[in-house]
Design a protein around this motif. Structure first.
Motif, PDB file in Angstrom:
ATOM      1  N   UNK A  98      64.970  22.090  22.005  1.00  0.00           N
ATOM      2  CA  UNK A  98      64.418  20.993  22.796  1.00  0.00           C
ATOM      3  C   UNK A  98      63.938  21.471  24.164  1.00  0.00           C
ATOM      4  N   UNK A  99      64.513  22.569  24.648  1.00  0.00           N
ATOM      5  CA  UNK A  99      64.069  23.103  25.942  1.00  0.00           C
ATOM      6  C   UNK A  99      63.802  24.616  25.827  1.00  0.00           C
ATOM      7  N   UNK A 100      63.126  24.965  24.750  1.00  0.00           N
ATOM      8  CA  UNK A 100      62.761  26.366  24.493  1.00  0.00           C
ATOM      9  C   UNK A 100      61.261  26.517  24.315  1.00  0.00           C
ATOM     10  N   UNK A 101      60.784  27.738  24.576  1.00  0.00           N
ATOM     11  CA  UNK A 101      59.380  28.086  24.359  1.00  0.00           C
ATOM     12  C   UNK A 101      59.335  29.140  23.254  1.00  0.00           C
ATOM     13  N   UNK A 102      58.852  28.802  22.045  1.00  0.00           N
ATOM     14  CA  UNK A 102      58.744  29.824  20.995  1.00  0.00           C
ATOM     15  C   UNK A 102      57.514  30.707  21.226  1.00  0.00           C
ATOM     16  N   UNK A 103      57.692  32.003  21.017  1.00  0.00           N
ATOM     17  CA  UNK A 103      56.574  32.956  21.051  1.00  0.00           C
ATOM     18  C   UNK A 103      56.487  33.617  19.676  1.00  0.00           C
ATOM     19  N   UNK A 104      55.285  33.846  19.208  1.00  0.00           N
ATOM     20  CA  UNK A 104      55.085  34.496  17.922  1.00  0.00           C
ATOM     21  C   UNK A 104      54.097  35.647  18.067  1.00  0.00           C
ATOM     22  N   UNK A 105      54.126  36.545  17.086  1.00  0.00           N
ATOM     23  CA  UNK A 105      53.118  37.601  16.984  1.00  0.00           C
ATOM     24  C   UNK A 105      52.315  37.321  15.709  1.00  0.00           C
ATOM     25  N   UNK A 106      51.015  37.204  15.857  1.00  0.00           N
ATOM     26  CA  UNK A 106      50.152  36.917  14.707  1.00  0.00           C
ATOM     27  C   UNK A 106      49.470  38.187  14.215  1.00  0.00           C
ATOM     28  N   UNK A 107      49.447  38.353  12.895  1.00  0.00           N
ATOM     29  CA  UNK A 107      48.713  39.445  12.257  1.00  0.00           C
ATOM     30  C   UNK A 107      47.281  38.974  12.068  1.00  0.00           C
ATOM     31  N   UNK A 108      46.347  39.599  12.791  1.00  0.00           N
ATOM     32  CA  UNK A 108      44.978  39.097  12.858  1.00  0.00           C
ATOM     33  C   UNK A 108      44.285  39.064  11.506  1.00  0.00           C
ATOM     34  N   UNK A 109      44.495  40.100  10.699  1.00  0.00           N
ATOM     35  CA  UNK A 109      43.766  40.214   9.442  1.00  0.00           C
ATOM     36  C   UNK A 109      44.056  39.055   8.493  1.00  0.00           C
ATOM     37  N   UNK A 110      45.324  38.660   8.410  1.00  0.00           N
ATOM     38  CA  UNK A 110      45.726  37.625   7.456  1.00  0.00           C
ATOM     39  C   UNK A 110      46.034  36.290   8.105  1.00  0.00           C
ATOM     40  N   UNK A 111      46.142  36.274   9.452  1.00  0.00           N
ATOM     41  CA  UNK A 111      46.586  35.087  10.205  1.00  0.00           C
ATOM     42  C   UNK A 111      48.032  34.710   9.893  1.00  0.00           C
ATOM     43  N   UNK A 112      48.778  35.625   9.258  1.00  0.00           N
ATOM     44  CA  UNK A 112      50.205  35.410   9.056  1.00  0.00           C
ATOM     45  C   UNK A 112      50.950  35.775  10.338  1.00  0.00           C
ATOM     46  N   UNK A 113      52.117  35.166  10.510  1.00  0.00           N
ATOM     47  CA  UNK A 113      52.919  35.481  11.686  1.00  0.00           C
ATOM     48  C   UNK A 113      53.886  36.613  11.366  1.00  0.00           C
ATOM     49  N   UNK A 114      53.892  37.631  12.234  1.00  0.00           N
ATOM     50  CA  UNK A 114      54.668  38.846  12.004  1.00  0.00           C
ATOM     51  C   UNK A 114      56.028  38.808  12.671  1.00  0.00           C
ATOM     52  N   UNK A 115      56.328  37.752  13.388  1.00  0.00           N
ATOM     53  CA  UNK A 115      57.628  37.656  14.027  1.00  0.00           C
ATOM     54  C   UNK A 115      57.652  36.543  15.044  1.00  0.00           C
ATOM     55  N   UNK A 116      58.855  36.193  15.473  1.00  0.00           N
ATOM     56  CA  UNK A 116      59.009  35.128  16.460  1.00  0.00           C
ATOM     57  C   UNK A 116      60.215  35.402  17.342  1.00  0.00           C
ATOM     58  N   UNK A 117      60.201  34.818  18.516  1.00  0.00           N
ATOM     59  CA  UNK A 117      61.325  34.847  19.437  1.00  0.00           C
ATOM     60  C   UNK A 117      61.204  33.588  20.278  1.00  0.00           C
ATOM     61  N   UNK A 118      62.294  33.168  20.902  1.00  0.00           N
ATOM     62  CA  UNK A 118      62.193  31.992  21.755  1.00  0.00           C
ATOM     63  C   UNK A 118      62.768  32.295  23.131  1.00  0.00           C
ATOM     64  N   UNK A 119      62.243  31.589  24.109  1.00  0.00           N
ATOM     65  CA  UNK A 119      62.751  31.650  25.470  1.00  0.00           C
ATOM     66  C   UNK A 119      63.421  30.313  25.751  1.00  0.00           C
ATOM     67  N   UNK A 120      64.755  30.322  25.802  1.00  0.00           N
ATOM     68  CA  UNK A 120      65.511  29.100  26.087  1.00  0.00           C
ATOM     69  C   UNK A 120      65.509  28.907  27.591  1.00  0.00           C
ATOM     70  N   UNK A 121      64.960  27.772  28.024  1.00  0.00           N
ATOM     71  CA  UNK A 121      64.756  27.558  29.458  1.00  0.00           C
ATOM     72  C   UNK A 121      65.295  26.189  29.888  1.00  0.00           C
ATOM     73  N   UNK A 122      66.545  26.123  30.320  1.00  0.00           N
ATOM     74  CA  UNK A 122      67.092  24.836  30.755  1.00  0.00           C
ATOM     75  C   UNK A 122      66.452  24.361  32.057  1.00  0.00           C
ATOM     76  N   UNK A 123      66.356  23.063  32.195  1.00  0.00           N
ATOM     77  CA  UNK A 123      65.800  22.471  33.422  1.00  0.00           C
ATOM     78  C   UNK A 123      66.734  21.422  34.016  1.00  0.00           C
ATOM     79  N   UNK A 124      67.776  21.068  33.261  1.00  0.00           N
ATOM     80  CA  UNK A 124      68.723  20.061  33.728  1.00  0.00           C
ATOM     81  C   UNK A 124      70.133  20.640  33.746  1.00  0.00           C
TER      82      UNK A 124
END
Length: 274
Positions: free
Chosen positions: A89-115
């Motif tokens: 709910x308070x995270x920013x997901x980041x992904x790496x896209x494989x350009x040739x196939x448009x498949x995603x090659x991985x993901x990570x998230x940045x959990x960022x509290x604000x409250x």
């Protein structure tokens, strides 16, 4: 850098010596060429994506389900095949896209509290593992802390794996989809994911970053100059994990020049798409 040119440069450096003016110039040239190769090779096949819409976030959660639920059994599988939790709910997901196939090659998230009521995963589940009291996230304002978590790379983008499909024991990856040349940059996927998260940290001016990870992964990251500071002992949390800390100053102080170019390019791509 082509092997023939690298071999010639090595011979010349041996003749002139590494400490002389020409030797230093050649070393600088080698570093610059290595930096250009690493960054251009990554960006030729892969690109960072910050999940800003529901569908891209679901792609991130699906990769996490494949890795954390189906493969590693850290979490229970579900019919939706989406792995997410309260921290998203308070995270920013980041992904790496494989350009040739448009498949995603991985993901990570940045959990960022604000409250004040929002905790980092490391605080909720592993707070007692942090023994460096000066660097405890509880010392800082909520908007000054974040956590990098849920890094996941699907099987088809990993060079070595123990999965049961044909050829996996020999390190074979779906050759009908991914070319041999493309496979050379796949070890950089995890680095690209960490750099994507780092770019978001820098972009949002977050001062303190935490990661709960295996010591061997921390050592791997140190080879490229991502020097995490261990702030507690190894504990049993989905395997052997330890708490780590990093901030922008520590990142900039230790990052190898060749990978600094890669980080700068990822930063530019992410800021362009913000």
């Amino acid at each position: 850098m082509p092997l023939a040119r690298k071999s010639i440069l090595k011979k010349i450096k041996k003749i002139v010596g590494p400490k002389g003016r020409l030797g230093k110039l050649l070393s600088g040239y080698e570093t610059l060429q290595e930096a250009k190769f690493i960054s251009s090779h990554f960006s030729e096949f892969l690109e960072p994506v910050v999940a800003q819409d529901p569908q891209t976030k679901q792609n991130s959660y699906n990769i996490r389900h494949k890795v954390y639920c189906e493969e590693l059994a850290f979490e229970e599988p579900n019919e939706q095949r989406l792995e997410n939790d309260e921290f998203d709910e308070f995270s920013i997901p980041c992904l790496i896209k494989h350009k040739t196939t448009s498949n995603y090659a991985g993901t990570v998230r940045l959990v960022r509290p604000t409250q004040d009521s929002q905790q980092l995963p490391i605080e909720k589940y592993c707070l007692n593992s942090i023994t460096h009291s000066d660097l405890s996230p509880s010392n800082f304002d909520r908007k000054e802390v974040c956590e990098i978590s849920r890094l996941a790379v699907p099987k088809e983008f990993r060079k070595r794996q123990m999965d049961k499909y044909s050829g996996a024991a020999l390190g074979v990856i779906n050759e009908s989809t991914y070319s041999e040349e493309e496979l050379r940059c796949f070890p950089f996927i995890a680095i690209g994911l960490y750099f994507s998260a780092a770019a978001m940290v820098i972009h949002n001016q977050i001062k303190h970053t935490y990661v709960m990870m295996e010591p061997r992964l921390a050592r791997s990251m140190s080879f490229v100059g991502i020097q995490f500071e261990q702030i507690g002992p190894v504990v049993d949390y989905h395997g052997k994990r330890a708490p780590y800390y990093i901030n922008p100053a520590l990142l900039n102080a230790n990052l190898r020049p060749s990978f600094r170019v890669m980080l700068n390019n990822i930063q530019a791509q992410i800021e362009k798409n913000e």
